[in-house]
Scaffold this motif. Structure first.
Motif, PDB file in Angstrom:
ATOM      1  N   LEU A 222     -15.792  11.568  -8.649  1.00  0.00           N
ATOM      2  CA  LEU A 222     -15.102  11.041  -9.828  1.00  0.00           C
ATOM      3  C   LEU A 222     -15.445  11.832 -11.088  1.00  0.00           C
ATOM      4  O   LEU A 222     -14.614  11.953 -11.993  1.00  0.00           O
ATOM      5  N   ILE A 223     -16.640  12.374 -11.158  1.00  0.00           N
ATOM      6  CA  ILE A 223     -16.993  13.217 -12.303  1.00  0.00           C
ATOM      7  C   ILE A 223     -16.117  14.470 -12.317  1.00  0.00           C
ATOM      8  O   ILE A 223     -15.681  14.931 -13.373  1.00  0.00           O
ATOM      9  N   ASP A 224     -15.849  14.990 -11.132  1.00  0.00           N
ATOM     10  CA  ASP A 224     -15.071  16.231 -11.012  1.00  0.00           C
ATOM     11  C   ASP A 224     -13.557  16.027 -11.021  1.00  0.00           C
ATOM     12  O   ASP A 224     -12.807  16.952 -11.321  1.00  0.00           O
ATOM     13  N   ALA A 225     -13.107  14.814 -10.670  1.00  0.00           N
ATOM     14  CA  ALA A 225     -11.679  14.567 -10.428  1.00  0.00           C
ATOM     15  C   ALA A 225     -10.935  14.422 -11.757  1.00  0.00           C
ATOM     16  O   ALA A 225     -10.728  13.318 -12.260  1.00  0.00           O
ATOM     17  N   SER A 226     -10.498  15.538 -12.315  1.00  0.00           N
ATOM     18  CA  SER A 226      -9.978  15.570 -13.685  1.00  0.00           C
ATOM     19  C   SER A 226      -8.649  14.843 -13.865  1.00  0.00           C
ATOM     20  O   SER A 226      -8.229  14.616 -15.005  1.00  0.00           O
ATOM     21  N   TYR A 227      -7.976  14.465 -12.768  1.00  0.00           N
ATOM     22  CA  TYR A 227      -6.691  13.771 -12.878  1.00  0.00           C
ATOM     23  C   TYR A 227      -6.788  12.335 -12.379  1.00  0.00           C
ATOM     24  O   TYR A 227      -5.792  11.700 -12.068  1.00  0.00           O
ATOM     25  N   VAL A 228      -8.010  11.816 -12.312  1.00  0.00           N
ATOM     26  CA  VAL A 228      -8.222  10.442 -11.852  1.00  0.00           C
ATOM     27  C   VAL A 228      -8.861   9.646 -12.979  1.00  0.00           C
ATOM     28  O   VAL A 228      -9.940   9.988 -13.462  1.00  0.00           O
ATOM     29  N   THR A 229      -8.204   8.569 -13.400  1.00  0.00           N
ATOM     30  CA  THR A 229      -8.783   7.669 -14.393  1.00  0.00           C
ATOM     31  C   THR A 229      -8.217   6.271 -14.201  1.00  0.00           C
ATOM     32  O   THR A 229      -7.106   6.102 -13.684  1.00  0.00           O
ATOM     33  N   GLY A 230      -8.998   5.278 -14.566  1.00  0.00           N
ATOM     34  CA  GLY A 230      -8.582   3.886 -14.442  1.00  0.00           C
ATOM     35  C   GLY A 230      -8.594   3.357 -13.024  1.00  0.00           C
ATOM     36  O   GLY A 230      -8.011   2.308 -12.740  1.00  0.00           O
ATOM     37  N   GLN A 231      -9.307   4.029 -12.127  1.00  0.00           N
ATOM     38  CA  GLN A 231      -9.304   3.642 -10.715  1.00  0.00           C
ATOM     39  C   GLN A 231     -10.634   3.016 -10.306  1.00  0.00           C
ATOM     40  O   GLN A 231     -11.689   3.361 -10.835  1.00  0.00           O
ATOM     41  N   ILE A 232     -10.560   2.110  -9.345  1.00  0.00           N
ATOM     42  CA  ILE A 232     -11.755   1.518  -8.735  1.00  0.00           C
ATOM     43  C   ILE A 232     -11.813   2.002  -7.294  1.00  0.00           C
ATOM     44  O   ILE A 232     -10.936   1.698  -6.479  1.00  0.00           O
ATOM     45  N   LEU A 233     -12.834   2.783  -6.986  1.00  0.00           N
ATOM     46  CA  LEU A 233     -12.986   3.351  -5.649  1.00  0.00           C
ATOM     47  C   LEU A 233     -13.954   2.487  -4.844  1.00  0.00           C
ATOM     48  O   LEU A 233     -15.146   2.410  -5.162  1.00  0.00           O
ATOM     49  N   ALA A 234     -13.435   1.816  -3.820  1.00  0.00           N
ATOM     50  CA  ALA A 234     -14.283   0.996  -2.945  1.00  0.00           C
ATOM     51  C   ALA A 234     -14.980   1.893  -1.930  1.00  0.00           C
ATOM     52  O   ALA A 234     -14.329   2.634  -1.194  1.00  0.00           O
ATOM     53  N   VAL A 235     -16.296   1.816  -1.913  1.00  0.00           N
ATOM     54  CA  VAL A 235     -17.094   2.567  -0.945  1.00  0.00           C
ATOM     55  C   VAL A 235     -17.823   1.517  -0.125  1.00  0.00           C
ATOM     56  O   VAL A 235     -18.965   1.146  -0.394  1.00  0.00           O
TER      57      VAL A 235
END
Length: 247
Positions: A222-235
């Motif tokens: 998520l730190i690197d994913a420059s086109y991802v925002t406002g998302q909740i990633l379930a792990v």
């Protein structure tokens, strides 16, 4: 992450400490925050500074104390003179059956899981914006599927989800804001009996606990994913797909 600065709340032990080690290995300087776990925080700082001198700093304070949050944020920013990543990881977690909820529970659970992240994000936003920064909030799969006898905790995490999505809009385009929703990664510090553990494992499609590295890898993504925002990633090994969850 070379020359970047990451501030991780509640990073003296468990998931926070493991994430600190991983992001440090990727080149980031780390601001380690703790409240009561001073010995663990100092040991972690010494360990990481041995690997790369002067690469960590320590900040102490209670995020449940709203009057202390600004000081915590100021110290974190001043430690290296910049801030690139804020990870709101610190969290109180314990049951509060209805009829037993106290003001102290409110200040602890809401303070650490929602109030602290909000005011810390607000304080750090201007500095993060200078570096196209990132905020990552540690949420919980139980924000969407409440855990019995944990109403207050689940309320706070649900608010943190909404905050994540709202700030992603409000702080764009300079700052991206995302959340991680861990499933069963570590057993709670209050030990569960074998039957309770088995019951939890039966709710997980992959039929096992996750690893702390799973969370650290997701955060690095998520730190690197420059086109991802406002998302909740379930792990969570698919646990959030289960029809019900229990403690």
């Amino acid at each position: 992450m070379k020359d970047k600065v990451t501030f991780i709340t509640g990073s003296a032990k468990r998931l926070g400490a493991h994430t600190a080690k991983h992001l440090h290995s990727l080149g980031s300087n780390i601001v380690i925050h703790f409240d009561k776990s001073k010995a663990e925080a100092e040991a972690l700082s010494q360990q990481l500074n041995t690997i790369r001198p002067n690469s960590t700093a320590l900040v102490q304070g209670s995020l449940s104390d709203i009057t202390a949050v600004e000081s915590i944020g100021r110290q974190a920013i001043n430690a290296f003179g910049r801030l690139d990543v804020l990870i709101n990881n610190a969290s109180s977690f314990y049951p509060t059956p209805i009829g037993t909820i106290s003001a102290e529970d409110w200040f602890s659970l809401v303070g650490s899981n929602m109030q602290g992240p909000l005011f810390l994000s607000q304080y750090c936003a201007n500095t993060l914006a200078l570096n196209n920064g990132v905020i990552i909030n540690m949420v919980d799969i139980h924000a969407a599927k409440p855990l019995k006898n944990h109403t207050l905790y689940c309320m706070a995490k649900s608010a943190l989800v909404t905050m994540t999505q709202s700030l992603a809009i409000e702080l764009a385009p300079k700052i991206r804001v995302n959340g991680i929703a861990p499933g069963a990664i570590l057993w709670p510090e209050a030990e569960l009996n074998p039957d309770d553990k088995q019951q939890i494992l039966e709710q997980i499609p992959v039929q096992r606990l996750g690893h702390m590295q799973d969370i650290a890898d997701a955060i690095a993504f998520l730190i690197d994913a420059s086109y991802v925002t406002g998302q909740i990633l379930a792990v969570d090994g698919g646990r959030s797909l289960s029809s019900h969850t229990k403690a």
